[in-house]
Scaffold this motif. Structure first.
Motif, PDB file in Angstrom:
ATOM      1  N   ARG A  39       9.819  10.435  -2.406  1.00  0.00           N
ATOM      2  CA  ARG A  39       8.857   9.349  -2.582  1.00  0.00           C
ATOM      3  C   ARG A  39       9.485   8.156  -3.286  1.00  0.00           C
ATOM      4  O   ARG A  39       9.171   7.001  -2.973  1.00  0.00           O
ATOM      5  CB  ARG A  39       7.636   9.850  -3.354  1.00  0.00           C
ATOM      6  N   ASP A  99       0.841  -1.208   0.000  1.00  0.00           N
ATOM      7  CA  ASP A  99       0.000   0.000   0.000  1.00  0.00           C
ATOM      8  C   ASP A  99       0.873   1.254   0.000  1.00  0.00           C
ATOM      9  O   ASP A  99       0.534   2.254  -0.659  1.00  0.00           O
ATOM     10  CB  ASP A  99      -0.913  -0.006   1.217  1.00  0.00           C
ATOM     11  N   GLU A 100       1.977   1.217   0.722  1.00  0.00           N
ATOM     12  CA  GLU A 100       2.875   2.374   0.740  1.00  0.00           C
ATOM     13  C   GLU A 100       3.476   2.613  -0.647  1.00  0.00           C
ATOM     14  O   GLU A 100       3.589   3.768  -1.092  1.00  0.00           O
ATOM     15  CB  GLU A 100       3.979   2.133   1.770  1.00  0.00           C
ATOM     16  N   GLU A 143       0.476  11.937  -9.771  1.00  0.00           N
ATOM     17  CA  GLU A 143      -0.329  13.145  -9.624  1.00  0.00           C
ATOM     18  C   GLU A 143       0.546  14.388  -9.651  1.00  0.00           C
ATOM     19  O   GLU A 143       0.196  15.407 -10.297  1.00  0.00           O
ATOM     20  CB  GLU A 143      -1.133  13.075  -8.328  1.00  0.00           C
ATOM     21  N   ALA A 190       2.074   1.767  -3.477  1.00  0.00           N
ATOM     22  CA  ALA A 190       0.988   2.271  -4.324  1.00  0.00           C
ATOM     23  C   ALA A 190       0.743   3.758  -4.067  1.00  0.00           C
ATOM     24  O   ALA A 190       0.527   4.536  -5.009  1.00  0.00           O
ATOM     25  CB  ALA A 190      -0.279   1.458  -4.066  1.00  0.00           C
ATOM     26  N   ARG A 191       0.773   4.166  -2.810  1.00  0.00           N
ATOM     27  CA  ARG A 191       0.575   5.587  -2.499  1.00  0.00           C
ATOM     28  C   ARG A 191       1.716   6.430  -3.053  1.00  0.00           C
ATOM     29  O   ARG A 191       1.492   7.541  -3.565  1.00  0.00           O
ATOM     30  CB  ARG A 191       0.472   5.774  -0.989  1.00  0.00           C
ATOM     31  N   ALA A 192       2.940   5.918  -2.973  1.00  0.00           N
ATOM     32  CA  ALA A 192       4.077   6.662  -3.532  1.00  0.00           C
ATOM     33  C   ALA A 192       3.941   6.801  -5.044  1.00  0.00           C
ATOM     34  O   ALA A 192       4.183   7.883  -5.605  1.00  0.00           O
ATOM     35  CB  ALA A 192       5.384   5.967  -3.164  1.00  0.00           C
ATOM     36  N   ASP A 193       3.531   5.717  -5.735  1.00  0.00           N
ATOM     37  CA  ASP A 193       3.339   5.789  -7.192  1.00  0.00           C
ATOM     38  C   ASP A 193       2.242   6.775  -7.543  1.00  0.00           C
ATOM     39  O   ASP A 193       2.377   7.569  -8.505  1.00  0.00           O
ATOM     40  CB  ASP A 193       3.022   4.398  -7.738  1.00  0.00           C
ATOM     41  N   ALA A 194       1.140   6.761  -6.786  1.00  0.00           N
ATOM     42  CA  ALA A 194       0.034   7.674  -7.067  1.00  0.00           C
ATOM     43  C   ALA A 194       0.466   9.125  -6.847  1.00  0.00           C
ATOM     44  O   ALA A 194       0.107  10.017  -7.634  1.00  0.00           O
ATOM     45  CB  ALA A 194      -1.160   7.335  -6.184  1.00  0.00           C
ATOM     46  N   PHE A 195       1.218   9.355  -5.795  1.00  0.00           N
ATOM     47  CA  PHE A 195       1.682  10.724  -5.539  1.00  0.00           C
ATOM     48  C   PHE A 195       2.589  11.209  -6.660  1.00  0.00           C
ATOM     49  O   PHE A 195       2.467  12.355  -7.121  1.00  0.00           O
ATOM     50  CB  PHE A 195       2.414  10.755  -4.201  1.00  0.00           C
ATOM     51  N   ARG A 222       9.727   4.483  -1.784  1.00  0.00           N
ATOM     52  CA  ARG A 222       9.260   3.335  -2.566  1.00  0.00           C
ATOM     53  C   ARG A 222      10.340   2.259  -2.650  1.00  0.00           C
ATOM     54  O   ARG A 222      10.071   1.060  -2.505  1.00  0.00           O
ATOM     55  CB  ARG A 222       8.870   3.798  -3.967  1.00  0.00           C
TER      56      ARG A 222
END
Length: 444
Positions: A258, A151-152, A162, A154-159, A262
């Motif tokens: 990030r 999940d971490e 974006e 995935a959040r780093a990739d999304a950040f 990751r």
């Protein structure tokens, strides 16, 4: 006649003869004459009283003895540490490498073993209060940890995605803005050139007398306004470019941070996967002897649940000379040195009944063998009682005797038995001890 009017007594004949002899000399010039014995009224005794001198000498001797005792006398402060009797001939304590259940013991006490021989087998399956084994609980925790790491990531990739999209959108929106600034600057520069040409023509007319000075100044003010507008546009463009540079730098720093998070999470996932694979294959763990010797003790039986680091067996030479091994806290090794005498008190032979014994320090580790431990992690140590949170150093002590006199018999010291060792940690003069409060007050 005397001054009081009484008749003067007649002088003795000896004085009259003396006066006649010296023929009327003045009293101060006459020779001194001893007082006649008949006129002595008392006897003066000049003998000295020696009791006061003896008392003074005794007080001086006592004070001197006290001062000498304080100056030359010393006292030693000791520290009591716990230890265990080991053997110089390859004594080895065999601990459980992991928490589990003893499923098999292949040797018996007193059996000879060789290097690499299996001593016991351990199954990783100690049941917890909820009925779940320790291995299963660890696998479940590792899976939860792996999911959290995913999940971490995935959040780093999304950040990063974006932030990159927003950066591209801002740059796309800035292109027409910068184009408009450039166009406006170009128009103002053309107006400046045109106004300056007009100023030059009007200046020529003024010199010829065909135009007034007021008209010239009006055209110069107009040219100045256009130049000021061009300068303001250039400054505005520079300020926007500086802000863009700061924004891009902050964006790159965020992306790098990030990406580092990751990468760290990905590394932890790989480590977790490796641990999961190891747990899945660890159904049974066999513990082997590292050295040849004799099984001196078995501290567990088949079916016992053991913790990590708990002693299960001990291997060594039963005929080897004993050596005392202690884990001394940092406060006990300050002045300890090799060759120092140590007082030994065996738990199996209470010193109030069998007396104290002595030994000599033969080894002190130069570095701590373990750091500070909390009380919860002290199970399986040399002493189960809690100790202050200090680092520990290994000290080896050679006892003076390998046995103890007990009720007329010489009983050997058993390997693995526990004891207390009193180590001298400080030696000071009595005078220094008495002056400590004064020095402490002066240091305030």
């Amino acid at each position: 006649m005397t001054p009081s009017g009484e008749p003067e007594a007649p002088a003795p004949a000896s004085e009259m003869r003396l006066a006649e002899t010296h023929g009327g000399l003045a009293p101060s010039e006459r020779p001194v004459q001893a007082i006649p014995a008949a006129r002595v009224l008392q006897t003066i005794d000049l003998r000295q009283d020696r009791s006061a001198s003896v008392a003074a000498l005794l007080v001086v001797a006592i004070v001197g003895a006290v001062i000498a005792g304080l100056w030359f006398g010393r006292f030693a402060q000791t520290e009591s540490v716990r230890g265990i009797v080991a053997a110089t001939g390859g004594f080895a304590r065999i601990d459980a490498p992991r928490a589990g259940i003893v499923t098999r013991i292949d040797v018996g006490q007193g059996a000879a073993v060789r290097p690499g021989q299996t001593l016991f087998a351990l199954r990783m399956g100690t049941a917890t209060a909820g009925g779940e084994s320790a291995v299963e609980a660890e696998i479940r925790n590792l899976r939860q940890t792996r999911k959290g790491l995913q999940d971490e990531i995935a959040r780093a990739d999304a950040f990063i995605a974006e932030a990159t999209r927003q950066q591209e959108q801002i740059e796309a929106d800035q292109k027409p803005f910068y184009a408009g600034l450039a166009e406006q600057t170009k128009r103002n520069q053309a107006a400046v050139e045109k106004t300056r040409a007009t100023v030059r023509r009007v200046a020529a007319y003024v010199r010829q007398g065909d135009a007034t000075r007021d008209l010239l100044e009006q055209h110069e003010r107009t040219a100045f306004d256009y130049e000021r507008q061009v300068a303001e546009l250039q400054l505005k463009r520079m300020e926007y470019q500086r802000q863009d540079t700061e924004r891009k730098r902050a964006f790159r720093e965020l992306v790098v941070a990030r990406q580092s998070q990751r990468a760290e999470a990905q590394g932890r996932i790989e480590s977790t996967d490796s641990r999961l694979a190891s747990l899945r294959t660890e159904a049974l763990l066999e513990v082997q002897a590292q050295h040849a010797g004799t099984v001196l003790a078995l501290a567990a039986k088949v079916g016992d649940s053991v913790k990590a680091g708990q002693i299960v067996a001990a291997v060594g030479d039963p005929d080897a000379a004993p050596v005392i091994v202690v884990e001394a806290p940092a406060r006990a090794v300050g002045l300890a040195k090799v060759g120092q005498r140590v007082v030994l008190k065996y738990d199996a032979f209470p010193f109030k009944t069998f007396g104290i014994h002595h030994g000599t320090v033969s080894y002190i580790s130069q570095a701590a063998i373990r750091g500070t431990l909390s009380e919860e992690r002290q199970e399986g140590g040399l002493d189960p009682r809690p100790v202050p949170l200090q680092s520990a150093y290994r000290i080896e002590i050679v006892p003076d005797r390998a046995d103890v006199d007990a009720y007329g018999e010489r009983v050997p010291i058993r390997i693995g038995s526990t004891l207390s060792a009193d180590i001298v940690v400080e030696r000071r003069r009595l005078i220094d001890w008495m002056l400590d409060p004064i020095r402490a007050l002066r240091g305030r």
